[in-house]
Design a protein around this motif. Sequence first.
Motif, PDB file in Angstrom:
ATOM      1  N   GLY A  49      74.312  -9.358 -47.102  1.00 39.48           N
ATOM      2  CA  GLY A  49      73.230 -10.223 -47.572  1.00 39.48           C
ATOM      3  C   GLY A  49      72.812 -11.308 -46.610  1.00 39.48           C
ATOM      4  O   GLY A  49      72.356 -12.373 -47.038  1.00 39.48           O
ATOM      5  N   SER A  50      72.930 -11.071 -45.298  1.00 40.04           N
ATOM      6  CA  SER A  50      72.544 -12.089 -44.320  1.00 40.04           C
ATOM      7  C   SER A  50      71.106 -12.530 -44.548  1.00 40.04           C
ATOM      8  O   SER A  50      70.218 -11.710 -44.779  1.00 40.04           O
ATOM      9  N   ARG A  51      70.874 -13.828 -44.472  1.00 43.47           N
ATOM     10  CA  ARG A  51      69.524 -14.357 -44.697  1.00 43.47           C
ATOM     11  C   ARG A  51      68.563 -13.932 -43.591  1.00 43.47           C
ATOM     12  O   ARG A  51      67.347 -14.034 -43.748  1.00 43.47           O
ATOM     13  N   TYR A  52      69.068 -13.475 -42.454  1.00 42.65           N
ATOM     14  CA  TYR A  52      68.218 -13.056 -41.359  1.00 42.65           C
ATOM     15  C   TYR A  52      67.752 -11.607 -41.471  1.00 42.65           C
ATOM     16  O   TYR A  52      66.921 -11.163 -40.688  1.00 42.65           O
ATOM     17  N   LEU A  53      68.291 -10.852 -42.432  1.00 45.07           N
ATOM     18  CA  LEU A  53      67.941  -9.442 -42.596  1.00 45.07           C
ATOM     19  C   LEU A  53      67.220  -9.220 -43.919  1.00 45.07           C
ATOM     20  O   LEU A  53      67.565  -9.809 -44.943  1.00 45.07           O
ATOM     21  N   ALA A  54      66.210  -8.352 -43.884  1.00 47.00           N
ATOM     22  CA  ALA A  54      65.514  -7.991 -45.110  1.00 47.00           C
ATOM     23  C   ALA A  54      66.437  -7.160 -46.001  1.00 47.00           C
ATOM     24  O   ALA A  54      67.309  -6.436 -45.501  1.00 47.00           O
ATOM     25  N   PRO A  55      66.293  -7.240 -47.339  1.00 44.04           N
ATOM     26  CA  PRO A  55      67.162  -6.485 -48.248  1.00 44.04           C
ATOM     27  C   PRO A  55      67.184  -4.987 -47.963  1.00 44.04           C
ATOM     28  O   PRO A  55      68.213  -4.333 -48.161  1.00 44.04           O
ATOM     29  N   MET A  56      66.066  -4.412 -47.486  1.00 41.63           N
ATOM     30  CA  MET A  56      66.040  -2.972 -47.245  1.00 41.63           C
ATOM     31  C   MET A  56      67.017  -2.546 -46.143  1.00 41.63           C
ATOM     32  O   MET A  56      67.368  -1.373 -46.047  1.00 41.63           O
ATOM     33  N   ALA A  57      67.465  -3.477 -45.312  1.00 43.58           N
ATOM     34  CA  ALA A  57      68.442  -3.121 -44.275  1.00 43.58           C
ATOM     35  C   ALA A  57      69.749  -2.642 -44.898  1.00 43.58           C
ATOM     36  O   ALA A  57      70.504  -1.892 -44.264  1.00 43.58           O
ATOM     37  N   TYR A  58      70.004  -3.055 -46.133  1.00 42.64           N
ATOM     38  CA  TYR A  58      71.268  -2.731 -46.795  1.00 42.64           C
ATOM     39  C   TYR A  58      71.142  -1.584 -47.803  1.00 42.64           C
ATOM     40  O   TYR A  58      72.088  -1.322 -48.547  1.00 42.64           O
ATOM     41  N   ASP A  59      69.974  -0.904 -47.835  1.00 42.03           N
ATOM     42  CA  ASP A  59      69.775   0.090 -48.896  1.00 42.03           C
ATOM     43  C   ASP A  59      70.153   1.519 -48.487  1.00 42.03           C
ATOM     44  O   ASP A  59      69.849   2.472 -49.192  1.00 42.03           O
ATOM     45  N   GLY A  60      70.800   1.661 -47.324  1.00 39.29           N
ATOM     46  CA  GLY A  60      71.307   2.969 -46.938  1.00 39.29           C
ATOM     47  C   GLY A  60      70.501   3.690 -45.892  1.00 39.29           C
ATOM     48  O   GLY A  60      70.931   4.728 -45.383  1.00 39.29           O
ATOM     49  N   ARG A  61      69.325   3.170 -45.536  1.00 37.30           N
ATOM     50  CA  ARG A  61      68.531   3.836 -44.496  1.00 37.30           C
ATOM     51  C   ARG A  61      69.233   3.664 -43.146  1.00 37.30           C
ATOM     52  O   ARG A  61      69.921   2.672 -42.896  1.00 37.30           O
ATOM     53  N   GLN A  62      69.020   4.621 -42.242  1.00 35.77           N
ATOM     54  CA  GLN A  62      69.740   4.633 -40.976  1.00 35.77           C
ATOM     55  C   GLN A  62      68.935   4.052 -39.806  1.00 35.77           C
ATOM     56  O   GLN A  62      69.507   3.548 -38.856  1.00 35.77           O
ATOM     57  N   VAL A  63      67.625   4.169 -39.865  1.00 36.85           N
ATOM     58  CA  VAL A  63      66.782   3.670 -38.772  1.00 36.85           C
ATOM     59  C   VAL A  63      65.831   2.628 -39.342  1.00 36.85           C
ATOM     60  O   VAL A  63      65.089   2.912 -40.282  1.00 36.85           O
ATOM     61  N   TRP A  64      65.857   1.412 -38.786  1.00 35.69           N
ATOM     62  CA  TRP A  64      64.997   0.360 -39.282  1.00 35.69           C
ATOM     63  C   TRP A  64      64.837  -0.736 -38.226  1.00 35.69           C
ATOM     64  O   TRP A  64      65.592  -0.803 -37.253  1.00 35.69           O
ATOM     65  N   ASN A  65      63.857  -1.588 -38.440  1.00 28.64           N
ATOM     66  CA  ASN A  65      63.610  -2.751 -37.583  1.00 28.64           C
ATOM     67  C   ASN A  65      63.516  -3.983 -38.463  1.00 28.64           C
ATOM     68  O   ASN A  65      63.128  -3.901 -39.637  1.00 28.64           O
ATOM     69  N   ASN A  66      63.831  -5.115 -37.890  1.00 28.08           N
ATOM     70  CA  ASN A  66      63.809  -6.363 -38.644  1.00 28.08           C
ATOM     71  C   ASN A  66      63.470  -7.488 -37.669  1.00 28.08           C
ATOM     72  O   ASN A  66      64.023  -7.550 -36.570  1.00 28.08           O
ATOM     73  N   ALA A  67      62.547  -8.366 -38.036  1.00 26.17           N
ATOM     74  CA  ALA A  67      62.202  -9.503 -37.178  1.00 26.17           C
ATOM     75  C   ALA A  67      61.947 -10.731 -38.037  1.00 26.17           C
ATOM     76  O   ALA A  67      61.338 -10.640 -39.115  1.00 26.17           O
TER      77      ALA A  67
END
Length: 258
Positions: free
Chosen positions: A153-171
């Motif tokens: 639940g890091s505040r720097y990452l969007a919630p979708m980063a933790y939903d099981g997807r393998q490839v993603w970007n976050n800024a």
Amino acid sequence: MTSFAPINDDHAVTSVLFGLQLDEFIEPPTIELIKRATPWSDSLPAVTALPPVEINQGGQNFPIPAVQFAIVRPDSRPLWSVKFSGYDLIVECTVYSRWAEVWNSASRYLSEAFELVRSKQTDVNISDFRLQVTDQFRTAEEGYKASDLFAEGSRYLAPMAYDGRQVWNNAVGWSETEGNVRYSDTLAIQIQGYENGSTVTPPYLVTIQHFGRAVTAGDPAPDVERLDELITNLHERNKNVIREILSAEMRERIGLKQ
């Protein structure tokens, strides 16, 4: 136990850029003066003309020469480099070891580069101080979890980063003021895998890039005397961000403890 490993044995840093943005662009006669001076002929022997930088003056764009001094690998990638380009002085290190050792060399290069510019452009000052750190981690696990590397639940990452997807970007970006210094930060995270047609498979590479900028307030315009103070502050801010986004296990692995 995490499936991720840092890109190096004991740390994850692949590149560090140290920068000064100037309040005047580096003029062609200054570039020629610096090239003739060959300031780092022993430590940075490879001198390369970089693509010209477009500078806008009076509504028109003009190409301005740029130059790089470097020590390079056999494939021509710099190990260390100093660039004079437009409004920017940039030192890059791609052989990071530990901060004290790297900053000792980088601060010397930046100070000497600034003094070279000022020897020709005597009124030049520093607009801001910059630090960009790139960290990388990898895993060969097909169904990795973000929490294997990142704090839950890091505040720097969007919630979708933790939903099981393998490839993603976050800024994400933010600004804050401490004393008479305004800090601006941008944190970008990218996950890449092996692309095979329409599918992406392991191994996965995680790239974390944190860019920090420090701007001082007041008069006179900032000079190079604040270099160590402000770049060191940017370094501490980077450590705090990386410490906050990584899992406890990975912080332990790379020696970034609380």
